[in-house]
Design an enzyme around this catalytic site. Sequence first.
Site, PDB file in Angstrom:
ATOM      1  N   ASP A 456       0.840  -1.197   0.000  1.00  9.86           N
ATOM      2  CA  ASP A 456       0.000   0.000   0.000  1.00  9.86           C
ATOM      3  C   ASP A 456       0.878   1.251   0.000  1.00  9.86           C
ATOM      4  OD1 ASP A 456       0.935   0.371   2.576  1.00  9.86           O
ATOM      5  OD2 ASP A 456      -1.023   0.196   3.542  1.00  9.86           O
ATOM      6  N   ASN A 464      -3.893  12.850   0.502  1.00  7.76           N
ATOM      7  CA  ASN A 464      -5.279  13.334   0.472  1.00  7.76           C
ATOM      8  C   ASN A 464      -5.426  14.648   1.220  1.00  7.76           C
ATOM      9  OD1 ASN A 464      -6.519  11.388  -1.117  1.00  7.76           O
ATOM     10  ND2 ASN A 464      -6.915  10.024   0.609  1.00  7.76           N
ATOM     11  N   ASP A 473      -7.145  10.089  -5.609  1.00  5.07           N
ATOM     12  CA  ASP A 473      -7.728   9.152  -6.582  1.00  5.07           C
ATOM     13  C   ASP A 473      -6.838   9.015  -7.807  1.00  5.07           C
ATOM     14  OD1 ASP A 473     -11.223  10.081  -6.003  1.00  5.07           O
ATOM     15  OD2 ASP A 473      -9.810   8.829  -4.873  1.00  5.07           O
ATOM     16  N   GLU A 499      -5.997   2.213   0.027  1.00  8.18           N
ATOM     17  CA  GLU A 499      -4.785   2.388  -0.774  1.00  8.18           C
ATOM     18  C   GLU A 499      -3.965   1.094  -0.782  1.00  8.18           C
ATOM     19  OE1 GLU A 499      -3.864   3.901   3.431  1.00  8.18           O
ATOM     20  OE2 GLU A 499      -5.516   3.945   2.031  1.00  8.18           O
TER      21      GLU A 499
END
Length: 588
Positions: A456, A464, A473, A499
């Site tokens: 991840d 973010n 995204d 993620e």
Amino acid sequence: MISSLFSGMPMVKRFGINITIVLLMIFGLSGGLLTYQWFLYSKAHQVVSHFESFKAGLLAMEKVSIEREPTDAILGEDLPIPAVYTQALQHARQESDRRIAQLLDTLDPARCTACVSNTKAIQLILVELSAVREDIDQLARHPRTDRGDDQLQKAVEQMIDIIPRFLPVTLAQASNIAMVDDDVLNHLLLAQFSTLLRHRAGQLGSHFTSALAVRRSFTKEEQFLIERTWGRIEQLQIMIEVLSFSDPVNSAAFTKMNEKYFEDGLRYIDTVRTLERQATGAGISTAEFGKHYAPSMRSIIDFRDSALLLAEEKIQHNQFIALFSFISVGAILVFLFAMLFWMVAKFRHYVLTPFVQATRVIHALARGDLTTTVPATSRLAEIQGMFDAIRVLKINNVKRVQLESERARLMDELQVMAETDPLTHLLNRRAFEHRMRVMCQNGDATRPQIALVIFDVDHFKKINDTYGHAVGDEALQIIAKLCQENWRQTDIVARIGGEEFAAMMRVNAVSDAQLLADRMRQRIADAVVPTGSGGQCTMTASFGLAVTTNVETADMEHLFKRADRMLYKAKSTGRNRVVIDSLIPMVG
């Protein structure tokens, strides 16, 4: 021989025999049409019964999920537990039992011959729920300081695990409805996803119970569970938004859910998580936490109820249409036969030829030939009405064939949607686990080892928070593209969390899997994510790798845990690296 049989026979009798034969044939076809209309009405009536079971299943899931809230409150209180909390728990349990009893009533074999297995499943849930409640009551009888962390966590997890047991029952009922009336499928999915969202929202709150109850900070495992559940909530939010966009529902309920839960509720969750970083924990009791967080979830139930209401209205409307069609067709057929007998008695000169034509068309339709042409006009309005009825039958058959084809196409699209992550277009976790099992069952002597890589994005929340969710995204989509370029066509790649990604492959040696994972790690580190206005950012990822050689009896859950431990080890030892299970010899 037939000519000799009819020779010498009076015209009236001869005509009467011919007309009788034709009338019998039309009567048979009309009976088939009426039977078909009754069949449609029976199916519509069955849909109502299946919808009652579907709705009862969702309500039972909701009440059992809500039961966790007073349960969490009691587990966080010291003795003596305030009466208001015990009364709240008792009331919640009574509501759960009442809704489950209603669900069992709708699954009564006397009403639903195919509901025996579902009834047994619900009865097993009742047994498990009773056992879990007994464990919780036993734990609540001890002072709060004597309630072990592990015991609290086990009690919370046991309550959480009850909810998914209802899903096979509700999905079976939704499938039964969709096979007959796919017009309501979108609303059924919205109701199903909303109920799951309520469950996940309650599950997210339950992850706080143990830490709040013993007045401590979250463990790493609890932080991971919170992040994973949060990711699942975001996935459900996306699916609900997509379905709501394609078929708008109650906009007020949708807006209220976004404001009350996705904004206010999750903001409160974030606040508590910030407070818990203190050495003594958040300083909030489970009851106080539930008092602030639980009301935000009410908006989810309101949205679900609006979707159920729309579905129920459509189902009832379709049932009315089916009943109306049956009565209408029956009335039309009765009227048609009365007119036919009247015309035979009064106007045989104008009736014989039209009936010959009608017989030809009816035979063609009975054979399934939908290209046959229905006569357009007749000198008598009554005969024209008969031709119109046959034309309606033909149009209905054509539409039925078209609808069956369209339904098959929609079911295929839903299958793809159910297996694909909507943001990255990679496999989702459920499809990934299914493909894993298939890979284990299909051996390959040239590549005897199975490797599982879990990775991840490091500090993804920071991306973010700094650049916005749109950039986050975009980062996930870039990683998905790199996955498609890096992994082989025979490898299985999926997004299994917010993620978090996973890849499973067959390799000849551990070094092969290590090489692929390290190459993917480097490509992510080299990738550039545009942030708007000409800016850009970079990212790194941590990888955990586990390998097994015992393909025939491979324990996928164990393999997952091994790879997951390696991922956390990679994160705890500096991130941006590939860590291999210590049971596997390192390469290089």
